[in-house]
Write a protein that holds these residues in place. Sequence first.
Motif, PDB file in Angstrom:
ATOM      1  N   PHE A 172       6.786  18.637  17.618  1.00  0.00           N
ATOM      2  CA  PHE A 172       5.091  18.310  17.251  1.00  0.00           C
ATOM      3  C   PHE A 172       4.837  18.777  16.868  1.00  0.00           C
ATOM      4  CE2 PHE A 172       7.264  15.269  19.782  1.00  0.00           C
ATOM      5  CZ  PHE A 172       5.579  14.435  20.839  1.00  0.00           C
ATOM      6  N   ARG A 229       3.544  16.416  13.747  1.00  0.00           N
ATOM      7  CA  ARG A 229       3.131  15.455  14.634  1.00  0.00           C
ATOM      8  C   ARG A 229       2.632  14.786  13.509  1.00  0.00           C
ATOM      9  NH1 ARG A 229       0.983  19.881  15.948  1.00  0.00           N
ATOM     10  NH2 ARG A 229      -0.927  20.181  15.783  1.00  0.00           N
ATOM     11  N   THR A 238       4.639   9.535  17.592  1.00  0.00           N
ATOM     12  CA  THR A 238       4.883  10.281  18.960  1.00  0.00           C
ATOM     13  C   THR A 238       4.220   9.679  19.813  1.00  0.00           C
ATOM     14  OG1 THR A 238       3.792  11.973  16.520  1.00  0.00           O
ATOM     15  CG2 THR A 238       3.459  12.337  18.889  1.00  0.00           C
TER      16      THR A 238
END
Length: 1151
Positions: A872, A876, A884
């Motif tokens: 992340f 991301r 995600t």
Amino acid sequence: MASEEASLRALESLMTEFFHNCTTNERKREIEELLNNFAQQTGAWRHCLFFLSNTRNEYVMMYSLTVFENLVNKMWIGVASQDKMEIRSCLPKLLLAQYKSVPYFIRNKLCKVIVDIGRQDWPMFYHDFFTNTLQLIQSPALAHLGLVMLKTTSEELACPREDLSVARKDELRKLLLEQVPTVLGLLTGILETFWDKHSVIASTPPPSPTSGESMELLGSLFQSSQYSKLLCQPMAALDNESQQLCCLVLECLAHLFSWIPLSTSITPSLLASIFYFARFGCDLQTKAKMGSFISSNSSSNGQLNPGTMAPTSNGGGRNGHQSEGSKVARARLGVLAMTCVNELVSKNCVPLDFEEYLLRMFQQTFFLLQRLTRENNAHTVKTRLQELDESYLEKFTDFLRLFVSVHLRRIESSPQFPIVEFLALLFKYTFNQPTHEGYFACLDIWSVFLDFLTTKIKSRLADRDSILNRYKDALVLLLREVLNRIQFRYNQAQLEELDDETLDDDKQTEWQKYLRQSLEVVAKVMELLPSHAFSALEAFLQENLEVYLGLRQFIVTTGTSRRLNITAENDCRRLHCSLRDLSSLLQAVGRLAEHFTSDVFAARFSDTLAVVERLVEVTCYGSQTSLYDLETAVPSVLKPDLTDVHAQALAALQAYSHWLAQFYSEVHSQNQSQFINLITSAIDATSPLITTKVPDKLLLSACHLMVSITSTVRPVFLVTLPAVQNIFNLITTENRTHRLPQEAHTLVCRALSNMLLLPWPNLPESEQQWQTRSSNHASLVAALTREYRLLRGTVNITPRQPALDDVKAVIQRTLPVLRDIVDSISGEPTKSRQICYQSLQESVQVSLSLFPVFIQQQDVTDEMLAFFLTLFQALRVQMGVTFTGQIIHTFLSMFTREQLAASILQEGSAGCRVVQKFLKILQVVVQEPGQAFKPFLPSILSLCMEQVYPVVAERSSPDVKAEMFELLYQILHQNWRYFFKVSVLISVQRGAVDDTMENEAQFTAAMQAFGQSFLQPDIHIFKQNLSYLESLNSKHKLYHRKLFRTSMLFHFINVLLQVLLHKSHDLLQEEITLAVYNMASVDFDAFYSAFMPEFLNSCQGVDTSQRAVLARNFKLEQDLPSFTQSVQRLVNDLRYYRLCNSSLPTGTIKL
């Protein structure tokens, strides 16, 4: 009278029983209750006065004085005026009558009670309090007692505790300051009397063998000082009583100097007297139990232990034959005198009219430094310092540190201060220190001096050469001596005393600390005198390298074994010393690497190239000869030595990776053969070491060097080298028996990934060969995750499953490697991150499918969440919104309230770490700009406030709580519009605050959570959350929002003021007061007219008139310094009033 006698006997019996070995704890509690009840009775002090006058029992005396102390400090306001007068009259009389016959601690306690009365009543009701003390000091028979009173007065009145109002504290300080000139004059007179009376001769001493030398060494140092002769006089021979009195005077001065400002009240004659006694510490003495003397007499006892000093014969030892006790006491005089000096020197604020005195002080102290470092036929400097008292040396070193760090900038340019001669003395003092701690402290002083010099040169670049020329000789000497001190060849005895096994709080051994501090000094000299430092180091290095490189001729091979044919004990010892020195010098070479790059690259290119070529040669030699693998005559010593030298050579070469990167960028368009040869040779030296057969220390050094070459230098040809291809094959071939240790394996994988992912310097995008590199990276990751990807089909596990441990091992072996690869490219361009995610995509999907299966296996979940957190943070964007969102949805559905509660309740466990990482992932999500993840906000807020917060609210859970509040802060800060809609009209009107609210209930709940955290004891959470509120105010005007202003603001101010009142978070006083000011400044009128009256009315434990005084003293100021002062005064006085009121007798009528 008879009844009082009976009470006294009963009390003596009780006290003796209480302290008897056989008395049970239950009986002790009963006696304690009896004594407390007695002390609370009105008029108990009269009985105590009788007890003090008529008992010899120390326990009874101490108890009686404690009753008086409690009466004066807690109940004095309720004592009748007539009783107060009687107590003020009786206690000083009792002191004068009994001070000789009672133990010193009883006398000191009685003095303190009298001073406590003075603290309350002087000068209004106890006008002769201070006058009496001064009269005692002036009376030869009572001077001792007067000095104890004076020191206690200074301690209790100058810096009083909180049981006084601010107005009274200010009044006392003002009164004391008025008395300072008189007091200092009296103390000066006593000191002068003693050194005058006891001097062996009256005025001019006959010339001594050393006096001429003394005056000569510092040249012009004392020409302007009328007190220079005094320092050359022979030392006074004091009797016991005189020594005790002088000790007390110096103790008084030390405490006075701790709070009085520098002024002309501190006269030249006082300074001269102090320095005269500072000379006592320079006396040579045997170290006779100084520690016990200091520990038992360092407080204001004013009484030496019986037997500590034997009486001196013949007029107090004037014939020069002093007892050991007398020598110890003389040393204590020196320590106390230096304590006085250090109190003065520690003050940074120096009035102009005191600067001359300051110069005189430094002149006099360096006369002492000269004495300390003087050699004669009987003693070298080192033996002199060894025989001096350790405490005196510590104080003297403290003085030197304070002088250099605080005052050198004032004094250095003075023509009356010979700075170069001072540095010569400091040099002698440093390198003759008898302990390692003393040497470290002196090295710190040199570091401060070198920083001062560097700063001065940077601010006056035009004068660089003249400044350096002035100090050049001193710096060269310092450099050479520090380099000598880290080498066994020159300093074996001391270096062998250093512990190289036990780690301290900084995770380093005593030897490593010694070496690091020494190399810091070398590096700072290098910055000022690069060529000198380089040539000095190179000379030392060359000598030891010749020995190391010559070992090849002593290697004997028989069959499969290889042996170092050096067996003589003396030869082995010399080789051990040479190898240790080479290891240290290689570290020095590495430490200096930063001084060869950037703007000095070209100027120092040839020198640096020679160093790097030498280091490459040494590493190649070590790898080719495999010295770490030799059999030796002393394997427990020589084998680690050979390994360490090889490892340090690799580490030193690694330190030059930034220089190599600059070399690469400078020569990329020219002839690259020199650079290519360096890199190729370095890799050839590294690759043979990447194997399980090599010691871990050497293996890790090789791995770190490879990582630095691939991440910092990034040569385009690296991946084509045969040695690199061999490493690829080693890592990607499945062979569990030859698998590297986890840390080394992770580093090598990072290096291989870097080669394929990181952009090559000096090349355009079209020549980066991304397609080929992408394909190769996918193959590398596929090979690394072969076993892991086979777990995709796992749908359930049971704890009894035999293969569970194997599955865990695969996960815990693979994910750290993938996490490290992702982390290493987090700051790189988009293309590198795209390729990285393409290679990892399948493994990420496998991880997500495995997560629900392993949710109960917290050690595995911890590893998985650590991997997802890194994803992340770094990838991301590359993962895309859809995937995600799928990950977040999976996490939110898996972490039920029960699951979270079960994890959080196991503080410090893997489960707790899982929740922390989960909250960290959510922090990354809510910080993402744009609308992609906004749909998750309600779910995240709900999880935070409804599932996590209820579990942690009433528990300490500091780690989870810290992450939860950071998540809450990031939600508010990054998604302010979720709560406050900003209209276009409002946004163009500067200073206007839009109060159109949405999701009000969630905002209010978040603010209540912050407010609740201020009622709990965890100071770290308190500090963090206070800073979050202040940040939200500075960025979003939180305190100005209508909802906050109307329904929360006064509650927050009230809570923060209550925290200040309870002193539960005293370390955060400044931060709390600033927050209160920022909240109050939203509407000062409302704060003063509405909040303050309401706050004072709600305060318990104070009456109406006291509330009025508190309100009147809180000035209606709007600037921060005045407001801060008012808050501090309010808190102090409110606590004081409560203390007074709580101690009033029942039924007291307050007027």
